[in-house]
Design a protein around this motif. Structure first.
Motif, mmCIF file in Angstrom:
data_model
loop_
_atom_site.group_PDB
_atom_site.id
_atom_site.type_symbol
_atom_site.label_atom_id
_atom_site.label_comp_id
_atom_site.label_asym_id
_atom_site.label_seq_id
_atom_site.Cartn_x
_atom_site.Cartn_y
_atom_site.Cartn_z
ATOM 1 N N ALA A 53 -6.531 -23.208 12.610
ATOM 2 C CA ALA A 53 -6.987 -22.598 11.400
ATOM 3 C C ALA A 53 -5.747 -21.782 10.685
ATOM 4 N N ASP A 83 -11.138 -25.022 9.002
ATOM 5 C CA ASP A 83 -11.685 -23.885 9.955
ATOM 6 C C ASP A 83 -11.725 -24.434 11.352
ATOM 7 N N GLU A 108 -13.934 -24.839 13.575
ATOM 8 C CA GLU A 108 -14.621 -25.726 14.121
ATOM 9 C C GLU A 108 -14.506 -27.086 13.665
ATOM 10 N N GLN A 109 -13.393 -27.181 12.753
ATOM 11 C CA GLN A 109 -12.823 -28.638 12.295
ATOM 12 C C GLN A 109 -11.734 -29.050 13.168
#
Length: 384
Positions: A221, A227, A229-230
Motif C-alpha cells: 500500500a 489497499d 487487502e489487495q
C-alpha cells in the motif's frame, strides 16, 4: 483462489521398507504427481530448485516444459527459482520460452536459497544474497520489458545493446512471486514492485507468518499499488490425511521422524502444534487451512507439500486424490464465501494480458485528451 501442490524433490529412503528410489524414479514420480494434480482438478503444480543432494530438481523449466506438453489446464510454477545464483539473462530466456511452450500457463517464485555451499558452485557468495536478489531482479524486469537493454551492475558483466529472446508471450512477462520465510527485505522487494509475496510457512509459527505478510501488505500500500487487502499473497502448507487422525498419525510418523529438514527434532505432535503441518482427516485439513485466513487475511494461492521424506508414490497419489476430491472443493467454496469485496484473484496470463490492454487503451485516451487540451491552449496563441 488457486490451490495446488509443490515438491522439494528429495531422494529419501522409505523408513518403513529401507528402499531408496533412484534419481530417475524420483523424477518420474514427481511428473506423475503433476499429471494427477490436473486429473483431480487442482490449479497449480510447483517444483523447487536444488543443486545439492539429496534433491533432484536442478532444472525446473525442463521438468515444467515436459508437464506443459502433457497437460491442458494446470498452471506451472516454481516454489523457488534462485535469483541469486542463476544469471537473470538465463532466467529471462527460460521462463519466456516456457510461457510460449505452455500457452501462458506459467509464473515463478524467486528466492535466495539458504544452502551456503551452493553459492560458490555458481561463483557467488552467500553474504551477497540480498544484494544479488535485488540487483538481479531489477535486471530481469528490464530484460522482459525493454527490447534493447543497456545495463551495468556490481555482480555481473555489463550488457550493451542486448535483446532477450524469445520475448515474453504477448509482450506480457510471467507473474512473479517473491518467496521468503524470514527476510523482510524480500517482502519489501515484492511490495515495491507490486508483485506477489509467497510465504512458505511450513516451518514457522503463525505469529511469524502474520508478521511477514502484514509487513508486505503495508509496504504494498505504501508504494501505491492499492489497499493492503489487495496485495497478492500465497502460503505453503503441509498435510497427510487418512480416514481417522489416529491412522494418519500412525502412517505419517515414521516419515516425519526421519525427514531431511526437521527429522530427529520436535515430536510430530509438537511440530503440528507449532506449524501449519496438519496430519489428520480431510475435515481437519479443511478446518486448519481455513484458519490461515485468520492471521494472513484473504489470500490468493495455497500450495501443499505432500511428497517428501520418503513417502511412497502410491501414498502421495492417494493424498492428491483426497485433496482434489474431498478437500479443495470445500476450501474453494468457503474461501470464496468469506472473501471480502475488492480482494483480487490470483494473476494469470489472461488477466495480465487484459490489464495490459486496458492500460494501453487508457494511455491512448489520455494522449487524445492531451492533444485536444494542447490544441485548445495553442489555438488562441496561433490567432494572435
Amino acid at each position: 483462489m488457486q490451490f495446488g501442490i509443490f515438491t522439494v524433490g528429495d531422494v529419501t529412503p522409505d523408513p518403513t521398507t529401507g528402499t531408496t528410489p533412484t534419481e530417475g524414479e524420483r523424477i518420474q514420480a514427481m511428473l506423475s504427481y503433476a499429471l494427477k494434480a490436473e486429473e483431480v482438478g487442482l490449479d497449480v503444480f510447483a517444483t523447487g530448485e536444488h543443486h545439492n543432494p539429496p534433491f533432484v530438481p536442478s532444472s525446473p523449466t525442463t521438468m515444467l516444459g515436459w508437464i506443459a506438453a502433457q497437460t491442458q489446464r494446470l498452471l506451472l510454477t516454481t516454489t523457488t527459482t534462485l535469483i541469486t545464483t542463476n544469471d537473470p539473462v538465463k532466467i529471462a530466456e527460460d521462463f519466456a520460452m516456457l510461457q510460449h511452450v505452455s500457452g501462458g500457463r506459467v509464473d515463478l517464485t524467486l528466492g535466495r536459497g539458504n544452502t551456503g555451499p551452493v553459492y560458490p558452485w555458481f561463483g557467488k557468495d552467500i553474504r551477497d544474497g540480498i544484494e544479488l536478489a535485488v540487483e538481479n531482479y531489477a535486471l530481469l524486469r528490464k530484460l522482459w520489458r525493454e527490447p534493447v537493454v543497456n545495463w551495468a551492475g556490481k555482480h555481473r558483466t555489463p550488457l550493451q545493446g542486448y535483446t532477450s529472446t524469445p520475448a515474453p508471450l504477448d509482450g506480457v512477462p510471467p507473474f512473479v512471486w517473491h518467496g521468503s520465510i524470514r527476510s523482510p527485505q524480500i517482502a519489501e522487494q515484492a511490495a515495491f514492485y507490486g508483485d506477489g509475496f509467497f510465504h512458505n510457512n511450513i516451518f514457522w509459527n503463525k505469529e511469524h507468518t502474520e508478521q511477514m505478510v502484514k509487513l508486505y501488505r503495508q509496504r504494498f500500500a505504501h508504494h501505491g499499488h492499492g489497499d493492503p487487502e489487495q496485495a497478492i499473497v500465497g502460503l505453503g502448507g503441509q498435510v497427510y490425511m487418512a480416514a481417522t487422525k489416529a491412522q494418519a498419525m500412525k502412517e505419517f510418523r515414521p516419515y516425519f521422524d526421519v525427514a531431511p529438514v526437521y527429522g530427529h527434532g520436535p515430536s510430530l505432535e509438537d511440530f503440528s502444534e507449532m506449524t501449519p503441518l496438519t496430519v489428520g482427516t480431510p475435515e481437519e485439513v479443511i478446518e486448519r487451512t481455513l484458519g490461515f485466513r485468520d492471521y494472513a487475511g484473504d489470500y490468493q494461492r495455497q500450495l501443499f507439500l505432500i511428497d517428501h521424506a520418503g513417502l511412497p508414490q502410491e501414498a502421495v497419489l492417494e493424498q492428491i486424490e483426497i485433496l482434489g476430491t474431498e478437500v479443495v472443493p470445500v476450501l474453494r467454496q468457503e474461501f470464496d464465501r468469506l472473501r471480502a469485496p475488492g480482494v483480487p484473484d490470483a494473476p494469470t496470463h489472461a488477466s495480465l494480458l487484459a490489464a495490459a490492454g486496458a492500460g494501453e487503451a487508457a494511455g491512448s485516451e489520455r494522449e487524445e485528451r492531451d492533444d485536444v487540451d494542447t490544441a485548445a491552449a495553442i489555438a488562441p496563441e496561433a490567432r494572435r
